[in-house]
Design a protein around this motif. Structure first.
Motif, mmCIF file in Angstrom:
data_model
loop_
_atom_site.group_PDB
_atom_site.id
_atom_site.type_symbol
_atom_site.label_atom_id
_atom_site.label_comp_id
_atom_site.label_asym_id
_atom_site.label_seq_id
_atom_site.Cartn_x
_atom_site.Cartn_y
_atom_site.Cartn_z
ATOM 1 N N LYS B 3 0.826 -1.208 0.000
ATOM 2 C CA LYS B 3 0.000 0.000 0.000
ATOM 3 C C LYS B 3 0.865 1.265 0.000
ATOM 4 O O LYS B 3 0.583 2.243 -0.685
ATOM 5 C CB LYS B 3 -0.903 -0.028 1.229
ATOM 6 N N PHE B 4 1.937 1.172 0.774
ATOM 7 C CA PHE B 4 2.862 2.334 0.836
ATOM 8 C C PHE B 4 3.498 2.620 -0.526
ATOM 9 O O PHE B 4 3.586 3.768 -0.971
ATOM 10 C CB PHE B 4 3.955 2.049 1.875
ATOM 11 N N LYS B 5 3.909 1.492 -1.193
ATOM 12 C CA LYS B 5 4.502 1.655 -2.522
ATOM 13 C C LYS B 5 3.510 2.263 -3.485
ATOM 14 O O LYS B 5 3.843 3.095 -4.323
ATOM 15 C CB LYS B 5 5.006 0.317 -3.051
ATOM 16 N N LYS B 6 2.277 1.870 -3.306
ATOM 17 C CA LYS B 6 1.248 2.395 -4.202
ATOM 18 C C LYS B 6 1.066 3.900 -4.001
ATOM 19 O O LYS B 6 0.919 4.676 -4.933
ATOM 20 C CB LYS B 6 -0.059 1.643 -3.913
ATOM 21 N N ILE B 7 1.103 4.279 -2.737
ATOM 22 C CA ILE B 7 0.943 5.716 -2.430
ATOM 23 C C ILE B 7 2.122 6.517 -2.981
ATOM 24 O O ILE B 7 1.970 7.578 -3.580
ATOM 25 C CB ILE B 7 0.811 5.922 -0.908
ATOM 26 N N VAL B 8 3.314 5.956 -2.767
ATOM 27 C CA VAL B 8 4.518 6.667 -3.217
ATOM 28 C C VAL B 8 4.531 6.842 -4.717
ATOM 29 O O VAL B 8 4.942 7.877 -5.251
ATOM 30 C CB VAL B 8 5.775 5.906 -2.745
ATOM 31 N N SER B 10 2.019 7.075 -6.632
ATOM 32 C CA SER B 10 0.838 7.753 -7.163
ATOM 33 C C SER B 10 1.194 9.155 -7.654
ATOM 34 O O SER B 10 2.118 9.799 -7.128
ATOM 35 C CB SER B 10 -0.233 7.849 -6.091
ATOM 36 N N CYS B 13 1.213 11.818 -4.920
ATOM 37 C CA CYS B 13 2.425 11.887 -4.086
ATOM 38 C C CYS B 13 3.527 12.645 -4.805
ATOM 39 O O CYS B 13 4.234 13.461 -4.220
ATOM 40 C CB CYS B 13 2.883 10.481 -3.724
#
Lengths: 171, 256
Positions: B3-8, B10, B13
């Motif tokens: 999930k964190f990788k996805k946010i980063v 995006s 971000c």
């Protein structure tokens, strides 16, 4: 894209850190300076000039060319057999209460006092061969001193140069 | 983690990071400018701010030395270093021990901003070779100070027989002059009494010659004038002069 983002972020961080280094405040300031001075030239050398004739000594005190301005005073002595009298043709010698004759003018370097005549009195009318006399002339000089207003005076407690002539003779 | 990788990764971000980077870059450039001002000295600062500081040493009513920031604001200084006592004697006049000579020293604000000033005066002796003679007393060089109880404060901690440090206790406005801090110079006439004697016999005459201890030595005066801005004066004085002062209502009331 990822690499570019990281690069830009790193650059921004570097600039922030670099900008915070050595933060001090500069102030307006200035200065000016000057210096100067003078060399003190002191010391003198004087000498006595004498001529003797007709039982009279003609005395003058001369100052060397490089000497500083001085005041001069003169006194003469002799034995009890004779007495002395003084003649001043210049009008600049005056007898002080201490027996000295003071020259009123300042003697500059290279200058000389006017003549002071010292007469040997009570000379016997008949002088026999072998009679002698002995007259000593003493002089002193002192540097010209100045008051705050620039007027000159002599401080005879501080004698710079002195001399004497111990001249004797035979009739 | 995913999930964190996805946010980063995006776009949102990325946009946030770019905005943050821009803010950081902008703020860092401001700090950098301030640092540059500091680093490159007041020359650069005054060029930006268009403030010209200047100060002049005045002797007997005539400017002797000055250093004013140039009116062209190009980093140049209008400056001159003159000679003290240069006009004390008339042509051909000999220096006289004991005589009182006019030596009126003051300071003029020759800049365009107000300032605080201080002066440092040195007096000493040099021998014929130009070496300082510390064995001769500076007290024989009688520089007479004035207005010490009025507007000039003696920095006792920094002053010695050779050096006098004075602070003008008030702001010196642009174009105006201080009251004098000296008015005269007198070299002690008693120097003539410091002598050694030699006796010689020349052509039947006994001659006692007295040599002066001070013959051939030179007395020297030095005057330095320092000026600093009035804005943030206490910090500015500490920075420029290395002294902590206390200022109350524009007046220097204490020197630590």
């Amino acid at each position: 894209m990822k690499r570019r983002t990281l690069l830009l972020s790193a650059l921004a961080l570097l600039l922030v850190l670099g900008g915070s280094i050595g933060e001090t405040i500069a102030y307006f300031s200035t200065y000016a300076e000057a210096k100067g001075g003078y060399t003190i030239e002191l010391g003198d050398s004087t000498e006595i000039r004498e001529e003797f004739s007709n039982w009279t000594k003609r005395v003058s005190i001369a100052s060397d060319a490089n000497s500083e301005p001085v005041f001069i005073r003169v006194k003469a002595f002799c034995g009890s057999r004779y007495t002395l009298s003084y003649t001043d043709a210049t009008g600049r010698w005056s007898l002080g209460g201490d027996g000295w004759y003071y020259y009123s003018e300042i003697v500059e370097g290279g200058g000389a006092t006017g003549e002071l005549q010292v007469h040997i009195d009570n000379v016997p009318s008949t002088v026999t061969d072998g009679d002698s006399f002995n007259v000593v002339v003493i002089y002193e000089s002192t540097p010209v001193r100045y008051r705050e207003d620039g007027s000159a005076y002599a401080d005879w407690s501080s004698v710079l140069d002195s001399g004497s002539s111990d001249e004797g003779g035979a009739a | 983690m995913a999930k964190f990788k996805k946010i980063v990764r995006s776009p949102a971000c990325t946009a946030v990071l770019f905005i943050l980077a821009a803010v950081l870059l902008l703020s860092s450039s401001i700090a950098g400018t301030r640092a540059a001002l500091t680093y490159y000295s007041e020359t650069y600062t005054s060029r930006v701010e268009m403030y010209d500081i200047g100060v002049s040493l005045v002797e007997n009513g005539a400017k002797v030395s000055w250093r004013d920031y140039g009116s062209k604001a190009d980093g140049s200084w209008n400056e001159n270093t003159g000679v003290l006592l240069g006009n004390m004697l008339a042509p051909g006049e000999a220096f006289k021990l004991g005589k009182r000579y006019d030596e009126v020293l003051s300071v003029t604000n020759s800049g365009t901003i107000d300032e605080y000033v201080r002066v440092t005066v040195y007096r000493y002796w040099l021998d014929a070779q130009g070496n300082k003679m510390t064995e001769l007393s500076p007290d024989q060089i009688g520089l007479h100070y004035v207005n010490l109880d009025d507007c000039w404060i003696v920095d006792e901690a920094s002053s010695t027989p050779e050096r006098m440090v004075l602070y003008y206790d008030r702001i010196l406005p642009s174009g105006e002059s201080t009251l004098p801090f000296t008015d005269s110079l007198t070299i002690d006439g008693g120097l003539a009494a410091k002598v050694s004697e030699t006796t010689t016999v020349r052509d039947g005459y006994t001659v006692i010659t007295t040599d002066y201890d001070y013959d051939g030595v030179q007395f020297r005066l030095e005057a330095e004038v320092h000026a600093v801005q009035t804005h943030n004066a206490e910090d500015a004085i500490w920075s420029a002069w290395g002294r902590h002062v206390t200022i109350d209502d524009g007046r220097i009331v204490g020197i630590e």
